[in-house]
Design a protein around this motif. Structure first.
Motif, PDB file in Angstrom:
ATOM      1  N   ALA A   1      34.912  -6.464 -12.128  1.00 15.26           N
ATOM      2  CA  ALA A   1      35.026  -7.337 -10.754  1.00 15.26           C
ATOM      3  C   ALA A   1      35.866  -6.593  -9.812  1.00 15.26           C
ATOM      4  N   GLU A   2      37.061  -6.259 -10.370  1.00 14.76           N
ATOM      5  CA  GLU A   2      38.178  -5.704  -9.305  1.00 14.76           C
ATOM      6  C   GLU A   2      37.416  -4.258  -8.725  1.00 14.76           C
ATOM      7  N   ILE A   3      36.909  -3.663  -9.606  1.00 18.35           N
ATOM      8  CA  ILE A   3      36.313  -2.493  -9.260  1.00 18.35           C
ATOM      9  C   ILE A   3      35.227  -2.546  -8.162  1.00 18.35           C
ATOM     10  N   GLU A   4      34.371  -3.762  -8.355  1.00 24.35           N
ATOM     11  CA  GLU A   4      33.469  -3.894  -7.488  1.00 24.35           C
ATOM     12  C   GLU A   4      33.972  -4.648  -6.077  1.00 24.35           C
ATOM     13  N   ARG A   5      34.969  -5.215  -6.258  1.00 24.18           N
ATOM     14  CA  ARG A   5      35.767  -5.655  -4.998  1.00 24.18           C
ATOM     15  C   ARG A   5      36.272  -4.480  -4.342  1.00 24.18           C
ATOM     16  N   LEU A   6      36.986  -3.587  -4.895  1.00 22.98           N
ATOM     17  CA  LEU A   6      37.603  -2.322  -4.431  1.00 22.98           C
ATOM     18  C   LEU A   6      36.393  -1.519  -3.654  1.00 22.98           C
ATOM     19  N   ASP A   7      35.218  -1.526  -4.331  1.00 23.46           N
ATOM     20  CA  ASP A   7      34.218  -0.615  -3.769  1.00 23.46           C
ATOM     21  C   ASP A   7      33.780  -1.153  -2.476  1.00 23.46           C
ATOM     22  N   ALA A   8      33.597  -2.589  -2.440  1.00 21.04           N
ATOM     23  CA  ALA A   8      33.272  -3.181  -1.352  1.00 21.04           C
ATOM     24  C   ALA A   8      33.919  -3.018   0.072  1.00 21.04           C
ATOM     25  N   GLU A   9      35.403  -2.996  -0.429  1.00 23.70           N
ATOM     26  CA  GLU A   9      36.452  -2.957   0.623  1.00 23.70           C
ATOM     27  C   GLU A   9      36.500  -1.545   1.022  1.00 23.70           C
ATOM     28  N   ILE A  10      36.124  -0.406   0.068  1.00 25.77           N
ATOM     29  CA  ILE A  10      36.226   0.951   0.687  1.00 25.77           C
ATOM     30  C   ILE A  10      34.924   1.143   1.431  1.00 25.77           C
ATOM     31  N   ASP A  11      33.750   0.602   1.138  1.00 26.93           N
ATOM     32  CA  ASP A  11      32.691   0.569   2.123  1.00 26.93           C
ATOM     33  C   ASP A  11      32.970   0.097   3.514  1.00 26.93           C
ATOM     34  N   ALA A  12      33.517  -0.978   3.420  1.00 28.86           N
ATOM     35  CA  ALA A  12      33.921  -1.834   4.865  1.00 28.86           C
ATOM     36  C   ALA A  12      34.843  -0.821   5.451  1.00 28.86           C
ATOM     37  N   LEU A  13      36.060  -0.282   4.814  1.00 33.40           N
ATOM     38  CA  LEU A  13      36.614   0.461   5.601  1.00 33.40           C
ATOM     39  C   LEU A  13      36.174   1.692   6.097  1.00 33.40           C
ATOM     40  N   GLU A  14      35.264   2.261   5.291  1.00 33.76           N
ATOM     41  CA  GLU A  14      34.352   3.484   5.824  1.00 33.76           C
ATOM     42  C   GLU A  14      33.592   3.191   6.674  1.00 33.76           C
ATOM     43  N   LEU A  15      33.029   2.117   6.802  1.00 34.35           N
ATOM     44  CA  LEU A  15      32.252   1.713   7.955  1.00 34.35           C
ATOM     45  C   LEU A  15      32.772   1.335   9.395  1.00 34.35           C
ATOM     46  N   ASP A  16      34.081   0.696   8.981  1.00 31.21           N
ATOM     47  CA  ASP A  16      34.999   0.580  10.131  1.00 31.21           C
ATOM     48  C   ASP A  16      35.528   1.751  10.650  1.00 31.21           C
TER      49      ASP A  16
END
Length: 181
Positions: A143-158
């Motif tokens: 779950a933490e890996i999925e959360r961090l992946d989502a955060e990385i995706d959001a930061l990359e998009l930003d």
């Protein structure tokens, strides 16, 4: 109630059910062995054997359910045992001591084998608890890996949209500078 309390209550209920299931199994098996002698082998046949057939049931009971199930199996086997009458001229104490040897052996075997089995059951329970903890930890990590992946995706998009906005701003500023000059 806490999760820990619920688990111990559930485990106690499961333990009681397992004990009752083992107890019924032992009693039924002993009754079957007892009924087989007069039906198929003839009365008094077990007395001619070097090892009483109840040994198998007592050992199975202790191996399956532990000390208590083995002791109950030995007690029921003792009650169902064909007790021969005291021969004339034999001392009553010597007669009953000789008769008690096999049930005492059943009891000792049930305690020793049952103790080993309970040790195994405790280790199995500890391994199951450790396994449950490791599964929970693995699920938390996933779950933490999925959360961090989502955060990385959001930061990359930003970061990508900010870079595009910065490039557009520079182009617009260059145009304005070019028109002003």
């Amino acid at each position: 109630m806490s999760g820990r309390g619920d688990g111990s209550i559930l485990k106690a209920v499961e333990g009681r059910d397992a004990f009752l299931r083992d107890l019924v199994g032992v009693v039924v098996l002993l009754l079957l062995v007892r009924a087989a002698e007069p039906l198929f082998l003839g009365p008094g046949y077990y007395a001619t054997l070097s090892a009483h057939p109840y040994w198998i049931v007592v050992i199975l009971a202790a191996t399956q359910g532990g000390i208590l199930t083995g002791i109950v199996g030995a007690a029921v086997a003792t009650l169902l045992m064909d007790w021969p009458p005291r021969p004339v001229g034999v001392d009553i104490t010597a007669h009953y001591v000789a008769l008690a040897v096999v049930p005492v052996q059943w009891l000792l075997a049930a305690v020793i084998i049952g103790a080993f089995r309970e040790g195994h059951m405790r280790r199995e329970d500890a391994l199951a608890a450790d396994n449950a903890l490791l599964v929970e930890m693995a699920e938390d990590l996933a779950a933490e890996i999925e959360r961090l992946d989502a955060e990385i995706d959001a930061l990359e998009l930003d970061a990508a949209t900010r870079a595009d906005a910065g490039d557009r701003l520079r182009v617009a500023m260059n145009r304005q500078a070019g028109q002003a000059a």
